[in-house]
Design an enzyme around this catalytic site. Structure first.
Site, mmCIF file in Angstrom:
data_model
loop_
_atom_site.group_PDB
_atom_site.id
_atom_site.type_symbol
_atom_site.label_atom_id
_atom_site.label_comp_id
_atom_site.label_asym_id
_atom_site.label_seq_id
_atom_site.Cartn_x
_atom_site.Cartn_y
_atom_site.Cartn_z
ATOM 1 N N CYS A 243 0.872 -1.186 0.000
ATOM 2 C CA CYS A 243 0.000 0.000 0.000
ATOM 3 C C CYS A 243 0.905 1.230 0.000
ATOM 4 C CB CYS A 243 -0.919 0.006 1.214
ATOM 5 S SG CYS A 243 -1.944 -1.470 1.422
ATOM 6 N N ALA A 244 1.550 1.478 -1.121
ATOM 7 C CA ALA A 244 2.659 2.431 -1.158
ATOM 8 C C ALA A 244 2.232 3.878 -0.981
ATOM 9 C CB ALA A 244 3.423 2.266 -2.477
ATOM 10 N N GLY A 247 4.573 7.012 -1.289
ATOM 11 C CA GLY A 247 5.865 6.397 -1.521
ATOM 12 C C GLY A 247 6.961 6.718 -0.524
ATOM 13 N N ASP A 267 -0.341 0.232 -5.292
ATOM 14 C CA ASP A 267 -1.383 1.094 -4.734
ATOM 15 C C ASP A 267 -2.610 1.011 -5.643
ATOM 16 O OD1 ASP A 267 -1.416 3.302 -2.420
ATOM 17 O OD2 ASP A 267 -2.725 3.983 -4.035
ATOM 18 N N ASP A 295 -4.253 -6.063 -9.859
ATOM 19 C CA ASP A 295 -3.611 -6.661 -11.032
ATOM 20 C C ASP A 295 -3.128 -8.045 -10.609
ATOM 21 O OD1 ASP A 295 -2.005 -7.473 -13.163
ATOM 22 O OD2 ASP A 295 -1.337 -5.428 -13.607
ATOM 23 N N ASP A 312 1.154 -1.266 4.813
ATOM 24 C CA ASP A 312 0.831 -0.044 5.548
ATOM 25 C C ASP A 312 -0.630 0.255 5.238
ATOM 26 O OD1 ASP A 312 0.910 2.289 6.972
ATOM 27 O OD2 ASP A 312 2.061 3.412 5.487
ATOM 28 N N CYS A 363 -1.333 3.940 10.877
ATOM 29 C CA CYS A 363 -1.134 5.194 11.616
ATOM 30 C C CYS A 363 -2.384 5.453 12.457
ATOM 31 C CB CYS A 363 -0.820 6.354 10.692
ATOM 32 S SG CYS A 363 -2.007 6.620 9.358
#
Length: 427
Positions: A243-244, A247, A267, A295, A312, A363
Site C-alpha cells: 500500500c505504497a 511512496g 497502490d 492486477d 501499511d 497510523c
C-alpha cells in the site's frame, strides 16, 4: 507581499481583514468537504496568487487553530457555530483581535460571541468536547488507555507536529546531511530512535534547500522511518510495498536495499504512484517498479517468493491528527476499516516465501484496527508467527526495546503508529 498594508489595522496585530476572509472561506470548505485541509488551502492560495508567504502563514495558522480546538469553540458559539463565528472566537480567545474590529470586518456577531466567550464555563464541556475528539473515538481511547492517558494523548494531538527528515543513505550519512543543512541555515538534531532521522528545530521551506532538491533528505516522521526499518529489507531482496501511497516508505526501503534487488510499489491509485516518480529520481533510485492494483496477473509472479512485504494499511489515521486535524470531524467506520484491513493483509500474505517477513502497520491509535486485526489474522493464518520488533529494529541500528512497535505522540514525540512483524513458517 501582504494583502493589505500594515497601517490598515491597529487593533488586530498581525492580522488583515483579507486574511480573515480567506481563512473563513477555507474553513467553510473544510467543514463541508471530504477533502484534506492542506489540499483546500493549496487550492485557495493558487486561486489567490496575491497572497504572500506571510498571508499564507497567518491564514493557515487561523484555520488549523480553529480545527485543533473545534469542539470547544463550537460549544461556545452554540447555534452561531458557522465558519465566521469559529474564526472570530479563535481570534478573540487568543487576543488576536477585538470584537469592534471583527464587527467592522463583517463578522457582525462578534460582540455577542465575545460575551459568550467571557461567560463560558469550561466545566460544561463533555470530556470528548474538552479533548476535541469524536465521541466514539474518545470512548474507545478511554477504554484502551484510561482517562488520564487519553487526556494527555488528546493534548498532544492538539499540538503541531515537528518536522522530521530521513537521510537518504544512497547519497549521504546522517552527520553529513546535518552539516549541510546547517550550512543552508537549518538547524537539525538526530532523532532519538531512528538512526536515519533528523529533527528540525523550526520549520523550513524544504523546496528551497539544495540538500532536499538533490535527494539527501526526505520529509518523513520518525515513526514512519521505524516502520520501514522493521521490514528489514536487504540489498538483493525481493520486497513489496503493498500500500505504497505517496511512496515515503518505498523510498526508505530502496535506500535500505542500496537500490539493488526488486522493489514493487503497489497502490490502488495510479495517480499516487505517478507522483512517486520525481521523488525516486531525486533520491537516485532505479530499482522501484510501480503496480496499480488490482492486477492479479502481475502479483501472481511474486506469490511465495518475496523476502519481505509491507502492508501499511488504510486506516482511520487517528495517529496523524496533529498534522491533519480535519480528520477528527467525523467518526470513522471502524467495522468497515477492520474488514478492509483483514482482507488486504490476507491478500498480501500470499506473497512472502517460507521464512519471509510480513509487516502490518497503521497510523491508527485504535486497538480495533491494530491488536484486533493482528489476532484475527493469526487465527486465520496459522502459517505465520509474530517476530520481536525490538530485535529487528535494534539490528537495524534503531533504539527500540519492545516486542511490538506502538508509538504515541505524548510519549514518543512522533505521530501515532502501530506495527507488527510476522514470519512465514516453513523451509
Amino acid at each position: 507581499m501582504s494583502l493589505l498594508p500594515d497601517s490598515a489595522v491597529t487593533s488586530a496585530p498581525g492580522l488583515r481583514r483579507a486574511q480573515l476572509l480567506l481563512a473563513r472561506q477555507a474553513l467553510e470548505a473544510i467543514l463541508a468537504a471530504q477533502r484534506p485541509a492542506d489540499a483546500i488551502l493549496q487550492d485557495l492560495f493558487r486561486d489567490n496568487r496575491q497572497c504572500g508567504s506571510r498571508d499564507r502563514a497567518r491564514i493557515s495558522e487561523l484555520v488549523y487553530g480553529v480545527l485543533r480546538d473545534l469542539r470547544r469553540l463550537q460549544a461556545i458559539a452554540g447555534v452561531q457555530a458557522d465558519a465566521g463565528a469559529l474564526c472570530a472566537l479563535r481570534l478573540l480567545d487568543q487576543g488576536l483581535a477585538d470584537a469592534a474590529t471583527l464587527e467592522a470586518w463583517g463578522l457582525t456577531a462578534s460582540t455577542a460571541l465575545a460575551r459568550r466567550l467571557a461567560g463560558f464555563d469550561p466545566a460544561t464541556l463533555t470530556p470528548a468536547q474538552r479533548d476535541n475528539l469524536p465521541q466514539a473515538c474518545h470512548e474507545r481511547l478511554v477504554a484502551q488507555y484510561g482517562e488520564d492517558a487519553t487526556a494527555a494523548l488528546a493534548q498532544a494531538l492538539r499540538g503541531q507536529a515537528q518536522v522530521d527528515l530521513r537521510v537518504n543513505r544512497l547519497k549521504a550519512t546522517r552527520e553529513a546531511a546535518r552539516q549541510r543543512l546547517a550550512q543552508e541555515g537549518v538547524k537539525a538534531e538526530p532523532t532519538p530512535r531512528s538512526p536515519l532521522g533528523l529533527r528540525l528545530s523550526a520549520r523550513a521551506p524544504l523546496q528551497n534547500l539544495a540538500s532536499f532538491r538533490e535527494g539527501w533528505v526526505e520529509p518523513q516522521d520518525e515513526g514512519s522511518q521505524l516502520i520501514a526499518l522493521l521490514v528489514g529489507a536487504r540489498p538483493g531482496d525481493t520486497v513489496v510495498d503493498y500500500c505504497a501511497g505517496a511512496g515515503g516508505k518505498t523510498l526508505a526501503l530502496a535506500a535500505q536495499m542500496q537500490d539493488r534487488g526488486e522493489l514493487l510499489a503497489c497502490d490502488i491509485s495510479a495517480a499516487r504512484l505517478k507522483k512517486l516518480r520525481p521523488r525516486l529520481q531525486r533520491a537516485g533510485v532505479n530499482s522501484v517498479v510501480g503496480l496499480a492494483l488490482p492486477d492479479e496477473t502481475a502479483l501472481a509472479k511474486f506469490a511465495g517468493r518475496c523476502d519481505a512485504v509491507l502492508v501499511d494499511a488504510p486506516c482511520s489515521a487517528t495517529g496523524t491528527w496533529r498534522r491533519n486535524p480535519e480528520l477528527r470531524l467525523r467518526e470513522p467506520d471502524f467495522a468497515a476499516l477492520q474488514a478492509l484491513q483483514l482482507r488486504i493483509l490476507g491478500d498480501a500474505a500470499r506473497l512472502p516465501r517460507a521464512g519471509g517477513r510480513l509487516v502490518y502497520a497503521t497510523c491508527s491509535l485504535m486497538a480495533v484496527e491494530n491488536d484486533e486485526v493482528v489476532r484475527a489474522f493469526l487465527e486465520q493464518h496459522p502459517e505465520y508467527v509474530r517476530e520481536d520488533a525490538g530485535e529487528i529494529l535494534r539490528a537495524a541500528g534503531a533504539d527500540w526495546q519492545e516486542p511490538e512497535l506502538r508509538l504515541l505522540p505524548q510519549r514518543h514525540g512522533t505521530d501515532g503508529f502501530y506495527a507488527v512483524a510476522f514470519r512465514r513458517q516453513g523451509e
